[in-house]
Design a protein around this motif. Structure first.
Motif, PDB file in Angstrom:
ATOM      1  N   PRO A   6       0.840  -1.202   0.000  1.00 35.46           N
ATOM      2  CA  PRO A   6       0.000   0.000   0.000  1.00 35.46           C
ATOM      3  C   PRO A   6       0.876   1.254   0.000  1.00 35.46           C
ATOM      4  CG  PRO A   6      -0.750  -1.573   1.642  1.00 35.46           C
ATOM      5  CD  PRO A   6       0.560  -2.088   1.140  1.00 35.46           C
ATOM      6  N   GLN A   7       0.331   2.355  -0.495  1.00 28.90           N
ATOM      7  CA  GLN A   7       1.135   3.567  -0.644  1.00 28.90           C
ATOM      8  C   GLN A   7       1.716   4.047   0.679  1.00 28.90           C
ATOM      9  OE1 GLN A   7       1.867   4.970  -3.755  1.00 28.90           O
ATOM     10  NE2 GLN A   7       3.406   5.992  -2.476  1.00 28.90           N
ATOM     11  N   PHE A   8       0.951   3.963   1.770  1.00 33.06           N
ATOM     12  CA  PHE A   8       1.480   4.478   3.042  1.00 33.06           C
ATOM     13  C   PHE A   8       2.661   3.635   3.518  1.00 33.06           C
ATOM     14  CE2 PHE A   8      -1.415   1.342   4.976  1.00 33.06           C
ATOM     15  CZ  PHE A   8      -0.717   0.921   6.099  1.00 33.06           C
ATOM     16  N   LYS A   9       2.651   2.337   3.197  1.00 35.58           N
ATOM     17  CA  LYS A   9       3.797   1.497   3.554  1.00 35.58           C
ATOM     18  C   LYS A   9       4.998   1.824   2.675  1.00 35.58           C
ATOM     19  CE  LYS A   9       1.557  -2.508   5.626  1.00 35.58           C
ATOM     20  NZ  LYS A   9       1.745  -3.958   5.890  1.00 35.58           N
ATOM     21  N   GLN A  10       4.757   2.057   1.396  1.00 35.86           N
ATOM     22  CA  GLN A  10       5.847   2.454   0.506  1.00 35.86           C
ATOM     23  C   GLN A  10       6.484   3.746   0.986  1.00 35.86           C
ATOM     24  OE1 GLN A  10       5.123   2.257  -3.801  1.00 35.86           O
ATOM     25  NE2 GLN A  10       3.242   1.133  -3.395  1.00 35.86           N
ATOM     26  N   ASN A  55       1.879   9.060  11.046  1.00 34.38           N
ATOM     27  CA  ASN A  55       0.997   8.774   9.916  1.00 34.38           C
ATOM     28  C   ASN A  55       0.947   7.280   9.630  1.00 34.38           C
ATOM     29  OD1 ASN A  55      -0.587   9.677   7.470  1.00 34.38           O
ATOM     30  ND2 ASN A  55       1.112   8.657   6.449  1.00 34.38           N
ATOM     31  N   ALA A  56       2.103   6.618   9.723  1.00 37.40           N
ATOM     32  CA  ALA A  56       2.147   5.183   9.451  1.00 37.40           C
ATOM     33  C   ALA A  56       1.355   4.391  10.498  1.00 37.40           C
ATOM     34  CB  ALA A  56       3.599   4.713   9.406  1.00 37.40           C
ATOM     35  N   LEU A 205       9.413  -5.770   3.897  1.00 40.78           N
ATOM     36  CA  LEU A 205      10.768  -5.319   3.574  1.00 40.78           C
ATOM     37  C   LEU A 205      11.298  -6.053   2.355  1.00 40.78           C
ATOM     38  CD1 LEU A 205      12.500  -5.083   7.094  1.00 40.78           C
ATOM     39  CD2 LEU A 205      11.087  -3.390   5.917  1.00 40.78           C
ATOM     40  N   ILE A 206      11.067  -7.353   2.309  1.00 41.58           N
ATOM     41  CA  ILE A 206      11.525  -8.143   1.168  1.00 41.58           C
ATOM     42  C   ILE A 206      10.822  -7.705  -0.109  1.00 41.58           C
ATOM     43  CG2 ILE A 206      11.494 -10.468   0.165  1.00 41.58           C
ATOM     44  CD1 ILE A 206      11.992 -11.528   3.030  1.00 41.58           C
ATOM     45  N   ALA A 207       9.526  -7.400   0.000  1.00 46.40           N
ATOM     46  CA  ALA A 207       8.765  -6.958  -1.171  1.00 46.40           C
ATOM     47  C   ALA A 207       9.161  -5.567  -1.627  1.00 46.40           C
ATOM     48  CB  ALA A 207       7.266  -6.988  -0.858  1.00 46.40           C
ATOM     49  N   GLY A 208       9.667  -4.758  -0.691  1.00 47.46           N
ATOM     50  CA  GLY A 208       9.904  -3.349  -0.994  1.00 47.46           C
ATOM     51  C   GLY A 208      11.314  -2.986  -1.407  1.00 47.46           C
TER      52      GLY A 208
END
Length: 230
Positions: A6-10, A55-56, A205-208
């Protein structure tokens, strides 16, 4: 490559990478394991970074249906949880003042006060309230269990826990303990029967990230990763 997060995680991941709150290398943990990454929550040390963190936390709660509609109050365990619960409450209000305008917050004192208003709890009265704990990490679960007892003693009902990072690795088994293959967070969730959610976990983390860092984290997960929840 488009991130599945999701954008907030990115956005949060980009912040902690830029500020070197999340770093890569070889880090010997208290457990003795050598981790390819390290998350230093103490580096959220200025207004901009605290706003990103708030925010996160707020968006993690708001995006989780089982949490966002079922709590009255945020509780921050002393000491690190105190500012975390405070900034999250104010950010929830900024996110949706109608929905979260009456959200309370409270925290405990390490030592009971015997003058003035007295007591060991500061903030909203927890009696009859549904409570979400906000903290940075769950390592062994000891601090969270202490917080749960404080909430119960104050008449509150724990309905959820939110942390910044879930390492998703199984606990180190001490002599005499049974290796369940579960992480500390999984054990707490199973024991308490409440939702335990994180802004980011190892899978995120692995996905990002890409490159060598991604490969090393995948290898670490293969070696130390907790069992998958069914």
């Amino acid at each position: 490559m488009t991130s599945p997060l999701p954008q907030f995680k990115q956005d949060f991941l980009q912040t902690i990478l830029s500020a070197k709150i999340l770093t890569f290398g070889s880090f010997t943990l208290k457990s003795g394991r050598v981790s390819p990454y390290f998350f230093n929550a103490g580096l959220f040390n200025n207004a901009s970074l605290l706003t990103s963190l708030a925010n996160a936390y707020a968006r993690t709660i708001d995006s989780h249906p089982a949490l966002s509609t079922s709590f009255d109050l945020l509780f921050g365990p002393a000491y690190k949880g105190i500012p975390l619960a405070t900034i999250t409450a104010t950010q929830l209000f900024s996110l949706n003042n109608e929905k979260y305008g009456s959200t309370g917050y409270a925290f405990n004192r390490k030592e009971k006060k015997d003058h003035g208003e007295g007591g060991s709890i500061v903030g909203m009265d927890m009696r009859g309230k549904k409570v979400v704990i906000v903290d940075d990490v769950i390592t062994a679960g000891t601090a969270i269990r202490e917080a749960v007892e404080i909430i119960k003693a104050a008449g509150g009902e724990l309905v959820g826990i939110v942390v910044a990072l879930d390492r998703q690795e199984r606990k180190v088994v001490k002599e005499g303990e049974v290796d369940t293959g579960l992480s500390a967070i999984q054990e707490v969730k199973k024991e308490l029967g409440v939702e335990v959610v994180a802004i980011l976990d190892l899978a995120d983390l692995i996905a990002g990230v890409e490159g060598e860092e991604k490969v090393r984290m995948m290898d670490y997960r293969k070696k130390y990763g907790a069992v998958q929840e069914v």
